[in-house]
Write a protein that holds these residues in place. Structure first.
Motif, short mmCIF file in Angstrom:
data_model
loop_
_atom_site.label_atom_id
_atom_site.label_comp_id
_atom_site.label_asym_id
_atom_site.label_seq_id
_atom_site.Cartn_x
_atom_site.Cartn_y
_atom_site.Cartn_z
N CYS A 1 0.84 -1.15 0.48
CA CYS A 1 -0.25 0.16 -0.15
C CYS A 1 0.72 1.14 0.18
O CYS A 1 2.07 1.32 0.50
CB CYS A 1 -0.90 -0.32 1.15
N THR A 2 0.45 2.21 -1.37
CA THR A 2 1.44 3.01 -1.11
C THR A 2 0.30 4.48 -0.12
O THR A 2 -0.63 4.63 -1.03
CB THR A 2 1.50 3.82 -2.32
N ILE A 3 1.08 5.24 0.62
CA ILE A 3 -0.23 6.58 0.62
C ILE A 3 0.93 8.22 0.10
O ILE A 3 2.07 8.11 0.20
CB ILE A 3 0.07 6.62 2.57
N SER A 4 0.04 8.49 -0.73
CA SER A 4 0.82 10.41 -0.87
C SER A 4 -0.41 11.10 -1.09
O SER A 4 -1.13 11.24 -0.96
CB SER A 4 0.97 9.44 -2.65
N SER A 5 0.41 12.25 -0.69
CA SER A 5 -0.52 13.45 -1.02
C SER A 5 -0.86 14.09 -2.18
O SER A 5 0.07 13.73 -3.34
CB SER A 5 0.63 14.69 -0.82
N VAL A 6 -1.87 14.22 -2.93
CA VAL A 6 -2.19 14.31 -4.35
C VAL A 6 -1.06 15.34 -5.01
O VAL A 6 -1.17 14.63 -6.02
CB VAL A 6 -3.76 15.24 -4.33
N GLU A 7 -0.14 16.30 -4.43
CA GLU A 7 -0.13 16.89 -5.28
C GLU A 7 1.68 15.73 -5.70
O GLU A 7 1.83 15.96 -6.39
CB GLU A 7 1.17 17.31 -5.01
N GLU A 8 1.87 14.73 -5.37
CA GLU A 8 2.74 13.67 -5.54
C GLU A 8 2.50 12.33 -6.30
O GLU A 8 3.16 11.14 -6.12
CB GLU A 8 3.78 13.44 -4.68
N ALA A 9 0.92 11.85 -6.55
CA ALA A 9 0.54 10.88 -6.83
C ALA A 9 1.52 10.17 -7.56
O ALA A 9 1.49 11.13 -8.43
CB ALA A 9 -1.06 11.16 -7.05
N PRO A 10 1.16 9.33 -7.66
CA PRO A 10 2.00 8.46 -8.96
C PRO A 10 0.42 8.16 -10.08
O PRO A 10 -0.50 8.16 -9.95
CB PRO A 10 2.44 6.93 -8.11
N ASP A 11 1.20 7.32 -10.61
CA ASP A 11 0.09 7.30 -12.40
C ASP A 11 -0.34 6.10 -11.44
O ASP A 11 -0.60 5.09 -10.76
CB ASP A 11 0.84 6.89 -13.05
N VAL A 12 -1.93 6.07 -11.78
CA VAL A 12 -2.38 4.75 -10.77
C VAL A 12 -3.22 3.65 -10.65
O VAL A 12 -3.32 3.07 -11.07
CB VAL A 12 -4.36 5.75 -10.37
N SER A 13 -2.61 3.54 -12.90
CA SER A 13 -3.33 2.29 -13.60
C SER A 13 -2.31 0.98 -12.61
O SER A 13 -2.85 -0.63 -13.31
CB SER A 13 -2.29 2.19 -14.78
N GLU A 14 -1.05 1.30 -12.03
CA GLU A 14 -0.70 -0.17 -11.57
C GLU A 14 -1.61 -0.53 -10.54
O GLU A 14 -0.97 -1.53 -10.04
CB GLU A 14 0.93 0.00 -10.97
N TYR A 15 -2.20 0.46 -9.59
CA TYR A 15 -3.25 0.33 -8.27
C TYR A 15 -4.83 -0.85 -8.93
O TYR A 15 -5.13 -0.36 -9.65
CB TYR A 15 -3.03 1.07 -7.79
N ASP A 16 -4.94 -1.46 -7.57
CA ASP A 16 -6.19 -2.70 -8.04
C ASP A 16 -6.97 -1.36 -6.96
O ASP A 16 -8.29 -1.46 -7.02
CB ASP A 16 -5.83 -4.13 -7.33
N PHE A 17 -6.42 -0.18 -5.64
CA PHE A 17 -8.02 -0.18 -5.56
C PHE A 17 -7.18 1.44 -4.59
O PHE A 17 -6.08 1.47 -4.40
CB PHE A 17 -7.62 -1.13 -4.08
#
Ligand code: FMN
Length: 178
Positions: free
Chosen positions: A29-45
């Motif tokens: 599980c990765t936690i991130s601020s919206v400013e530093e959010a990664p590409d979401v494509s590899e996440y299931d939830f």
């Protein structure tokens, strides 16, 4: 299952809810601020957190939410109003509309203390149309106590249930395939 928690937070309330939720989401599980959010494509939830600005998810969260499609999502947010008010229900609805095209598995809202500078401004701007009533003062006072430990527990309980639902679903799915 890979999970991502993304939060938008100006004064820390929504960030603290995000951190509470992180405690019940299994690795990875990765936690991130919206400013530093990664590409979401590899996440299931995705767990996505916003603060309410003028009756809507704040601009940064809104932009992020509009870019997410086809995901299993849990939403969370903080606001000055009571979470069971009509205003909160409108905010919930608007947030969910932004997430159309995704599967929303739950939505948590709680009060969050309002920036004192904004409170000062609100007091100055109080008018006949929007007076500083006793009810309004009481709501602002109550907001100062949030997010509380109880809010964190409720957020954790909801996100645990969401994770359980996803796991149960994938077990059934795998059993059907075998
Ligand atoms: C500019 C501004 C606008 C706000 N607008 C609303 C609003 O429309 N409705 C509401 O219930 N709370 C409103 N609030 C209160 C915030 O949503 C609340 O304090 C929230 O917990 C802030 O979250 P944060 O600490 O993560 O930034 C507003 C606060 C600010 C600073």
């Amino acid at each position: 299952m890979k999970s991502l928690i993304v939060y938008s937070s100006r004064t820390g309330n929504t960030q603290s809810v995000a951190e509470a939720i992180a405690g019940v989401i299994p690795d990875p599980c990765t936690i991130s601020s919206v400013e530093e959010a990664p590409d979401v494509s590899e996440y299931d939830f995705l767990a996505i957190g916003y603060w309410v600005d003028k009756g809507m998810p704040d601009q940064k969260a809104k932009k992020f939410m509009e870019g997410v499609k086809g995901k299993k999502v849990g939403l969370f947010g903080t606001l000055g109003a009571y979470p069971d008010s009509d205003h909160a229900n409108d905010c919930r609805k608007k947030a969910e509309e932004l997430m159309e095209g995704n599967e929303i598995l739950g939505h948590f809202l709680c009060q969050g203390r309002i920036d004192p500078k904004v409170l000062e401004m609100m007091a100055k701007m109080a008018s006949d149309q929007h007076p500083m009533t006793e009810e309004r003062k009481a709501r602002i006072e109550e907001a100062k106590k949030h997010p509380s430990q109880k809010d964190f527990e409720e957020a954790r309980a909801l996100f645990s249930a969401i994770i359980q639902e996803i796991c149960d679903f994938s077990e059934e799915y795998n059993a059907d395939l075998s």
